[in-house]
Design a protein around this motif. Structure first.
Motif, PDB file in Angstrom:
ATOM      1  N   VAL A 248       0.954  -1.218   0.006  1.00 48.92           N
ATOM      2  CA  VAL A 248       0.114  -0.035  -0.180  1.00 48.92           C
ATOM      3  C   VAL A 248       0.879   1.089  -0.240  1.00 48.92           C
ATOM      4  O   VAL A 248       1.736   1.262   0.836  1.00 48.92           O
ATOM      5  CB  VAL A 248      -0.928  -0.126   1.196  1.00 48.92           C
ATOM      6  N   GLN A 249       0.483   2.368  -0.779  1.00 49.30           N
ATOM      7  CA  GLN A 249       1.460   3.456  -1.122  1.00 49.30           C
ATOM      8  C   GLN A 249       0.783   4.497   0.018  1.00 49.30           C
ATOM      9  O   GLN A 249      -0.504   4.885  -0.243  1.00 49.30           O
ATOM     10  CB  GLN A 249       1.405   3.902  -2.363  1.00 49.30           C
ATOM     11  N   LEU A 250       1.702   4.976   0.875  1.00 56.12           N
ATOM     12  CA  LEU A 250       1.019   6.052   1.950  1.00 56.12           C
ATOM     13  C   LEU A 250       1.809   7.426   1.425  1.00 56.12           C
ATOM     14  O   LEU A 250       2.937   7.444   1.203  1.00 56.12           O
ATOM     15  CB  LEU A 250       1.420   5.682   3.148  1.00 56.12           C
ATOM     16  N   ARG A 251       1.174   8.501   1.674  1.00 57.46           N
ATOM     17  CA  ARG A 251       1.697   9.804   1.608  1.00 57.46           C
ATOM     18  C   ARG A 251       1.338  10.308   2.794  1.00 57.46           C
ATOM     19  O   ARG A 251       0.227  10.255   3.315  1.00 57.46           O
ATOM     20  CB  ARG A 251       1.077  10.667   0.353  1.00 57.46           C
ATOM     21  N   PRO A 252       2.205  11.094   3.496  1.00 56.19           N
ATOM     22  CA  PRO A 252       2.240  12.017   4.829  1.00 56.19           C
ATOM     23  C   PRO A 252       0.852  12.936   4.557  1.00 56.19           C
ATOM     24  O   PRO A 252       0.844  13.402   3.582  1.00 56.19           O
ATOM     25  CB  PRO A 252       3.445  12.460   5.088  1.00 56.19           C
ATOM     26  N   PRO A 253       0.244  13.323   5.798  1.00 63.15           N
ATOM     27  CA  PRO A 253      -0.845  14.183   5.489  1.00 63.15           C
ATOM     28  C   PRO A 253      -0.183  15.425   5.340  1.00 63.15           C
ATOM     29  O   PRO A 253       0.805  16.042   5.834  1.00 63.15           O
ATOM     30  CB  PRO A 253      -1.367  14.393   6.950  1.00 63.15           C
ATOM     31  N   GLY A 254      -0.749  16.225   4.270  1.00 61.53           N
ATOM     32  CA  GLY A 254      -0.402  17.566   3.947  1.00 61.53           C
ATOM     33  C   GLY A 254       0.579  17.331   2.824  1.00 61.53           C
ATOM     34  O   GLY A 254       0.852  18.394   2.292  1.00 61.53           O
ATOM     35  N   GLY A 255       0.940  16.184   2.165  1.00 65.32           N
ATOM     36  CA  GLY A 255       1.954  16.021   1.015  1.00 65.32           C
ATOM     37  C   GLY A 255       3.347  15.459   1.777  1.00 65.32           C
ATOM     38  O   GLY A 255       3.590  15.480   2.777  1.00 65.32           O
ATOM     39  N   GLY A 256       4.084  15.169   0.711  1.00 62.46           N
ATOM     40  CA  GLY A 256       5.592  14.769   1.039  1.00 62.46           C
ATOM     41  C   GLY A 256       5.610  13.506   0.206  1.00 62.46           C
ATOM     42  O   GLY A 256       4.974  13.078  -0.779  1.00 62.46           O
ATOM     43  N   ARG A 257       6.874  12.949   0.580  1.00 65.59           N
ATOM     44  CA  ARG A 257       7.136  11.762  -0.074  1.00 65.59           C
ATOM     45  C   ARG A 257       6.601  10.277   0.379  1.00 65.59           C
ATOM     46  O   ARG A 257       6.183  10.156   1.416  1.00 65.59           O
ATOM     47  CB  ARG A 257       8.662  11.437   0.230  1.00 65.59           C
ATOM     48  N   GLU A 258       6.040   9.475  -0.777  1.00 65.01           N
ATOM     49  CA  GLU A 258       5.241   8.403  -0.337  1.00 65.01           C
ATOM     50  C   GLU A 258       6.061   7.207   0.226  1.00 65.01           C
ATOM     51  O   GLU A 258       7.410   7.248  -0.247  1.00 65.01           O
ATOM     52  CB  GLU A 258       4.634   7.992  -1.805  1.00 65.01           C
ATOM     53  N   TRP A 259       5.722   6.374   0.837  1.00 67.55           N
ATOM     54  CA  TRP A 259       6.422   5.046   1.149  1.00 67.55           C
ATOM     55  C   TRP A 259       5.559   4.134   0.878  1.00 67.55           C
ATOM     56  O   TRP A 259       4.349   4.019   1.037  1.00 67.55           O
ATOM     57  CB  TRP A 259       6.855   5.347   2.587  1.00 67.55           C
ATOM     58  N   ASP A 260       6.127   2.667   0.908  1.00 60.93           N
ATOM     59  CA  ASP A 260       5.171   1.485   0.774  1.00 60.93           C
ATOM     60  C   ASP A 260       5.317   0.846   2.011  1.00 60.93           C
ATOM     61  O   ASP A 260       6.174   0.947   2.862  1.00 60.93           O
ATOM     62  CB  ASP A 260       6.091   0.692  -0.302  1.00 60.93           C
ATOM     63  N   CYS A 261       3.848   0.416   2.499  1.00 57.93           N
ATOM     64  CA  CYS A 261       3.732  -0.390   3.663  1.00 57.93           C
ATOM     65  C   CYS A 261       3.041  -1.669   3.227  1.00 57.93           C
ATOM     66  O   CYS A 261       2.164  -1.760   2.439  1.00 57.93           O
ATOM     67  CB  CYS A 261       3.138   0.329   4.357  1.00 57.93           C
ATOM     68  N   PRO A 262       3.208  -2.867   4.057  1.00 55.62           N
ATOM     69  CA  PRO A 262       2.752  -4.003   3.604  1.00 55.62           C
ATOM     70  C   PRO A 262       1.351  -3.736   4.189  1.00 55.62           C
ATOM     71  O   PRO A 262       1.057  -3.311   5.259  1.00 55.62           O
ATOM     72  CB  PRO A 262       3.466  -5.238   4.582  1.00 55.62           C
ATOM     73  N   PRO A 263       0.193  -4.501   3.567  1.00 59.06           N
ATOM     74  CA  PRO A 263      -1.193  -4.064   4.167  1.00 59.06           C
ATOM     75  C   PRO A 263      -1.404  -4.755   5.483  1.00 59.06           C
ATOM     76  O   PRO A 263      -2.163  -4.153   6.103  1.00 59.06           O
ATOM     77  CB  PRO A 263      -2.010  -4.928   3.245  1.00 59.06           C
ATOM     78  N   GLU A 264      -0.557  -5.632   5.812  1.00 58.08           N
ATOM     79  CA  GLU A 264      -0.987  -6.271   7.216  1.00 58.08           C
ATOM     80  C   GLU A 264      -0.285  -5.410   8.323  1.00 58.08           C
ATOM     81  O   GLU A 264      -0.702  -5.673   9.467  1.00 58.08           O
ATOM     82  CB  GLU A 264      -0.294  -7.699   7.394  1.00 58.08           C
ATOM     83  N   ALA A 265       0.424  -4.431   7.934  1.00 56.38           N
ATOM     84  CA  ALA A 265       0.995  -3.427   8.820  1.00 56.38           C
ATOM     85  C   ALA A 265       0.213  -2.114   9.205  1.00 56.38           C
ATOM     86  O   ALA A 265       0.686  -1.335   9.870  1.00 56.38           O
ATOM     87  CB  ALA A 265       2.681  -3.275   8.455  1.00 56.38           C
ATOM     88  N   LEU A 266      -0.882  -2.105   8.557  1.00 52.12           N
ATOM     89  CA  LEU A 266      -1.790  -1.056   8.660  1.00 52.12           C
ATOM     90  C   LEU A 266      -2.887  -1.051   9.487  1.00 52.12           C
ATOM     91  O   LEU A 266      -3.364  -2.257   9.621  1.00 52.12           O
ATOM     92  CB  LEU A 266      -2.436  -0.641   7.103  1.00 52.12           C
ATOM     93  N   THR A 267      -3.014  -0.139  10.225  1.00 55.11           N
ATOM     94  CA  THR A 267      -4.392   0.193  11.050  1.00 55.11           C
ATOM     95  C   THR A 267      -5.087   1.407  10.794  1.00 55.11           C
ATOM     96  O   THR A 267      -4.237   2.342  10.569  1.00 55.11           O
ATOM     97  CB  THR A 267      -4.168  -0.051  12.677  1.00 55.11           C
TER      98      THR A 267
END
Length: 67
Positions: free
Chosen positions: A26-45
């Motif tokens: 899953v690709q995530l971006r910090p609130p307000g913008g910034g550099r995206e990072w990848d996260c395994p879906p099982e590590a998301l809440t």
């Protein structure tokens, strides 16, 4: 998680907005913008609304201090 939702990366506690899915991550971006990072879906809440608001305010305060 669906695009546009906010989530917490349980590996390090960062909050990000879900931007999409790529290669099993899953690709995530910090609130307000910034550099995206990848996260395994099982590590998301799901991110609590108060945490999202705090992250956005922190970002705005930081941007306000920049020259």
């Amino acid at each position: 998680m669906n695009a546009g939702e906010f989530a917490v990366d349980a590996r390090d506690g960062r909050i990000g907005q879900v931007m999409g899915h790529e290669g099993g991550y899953v690709q995530l971006r910090p609130p307000g913008g910034g550099r995206e990072w990848d996260c395994p879906p099982e590590a998301l809440t799901p991110a609590p609304p108060g945490e999202v608001l705090r992250a956005r305010v922190r970002r705005l305060n930081t941007e306000g201090r920049l020259p």
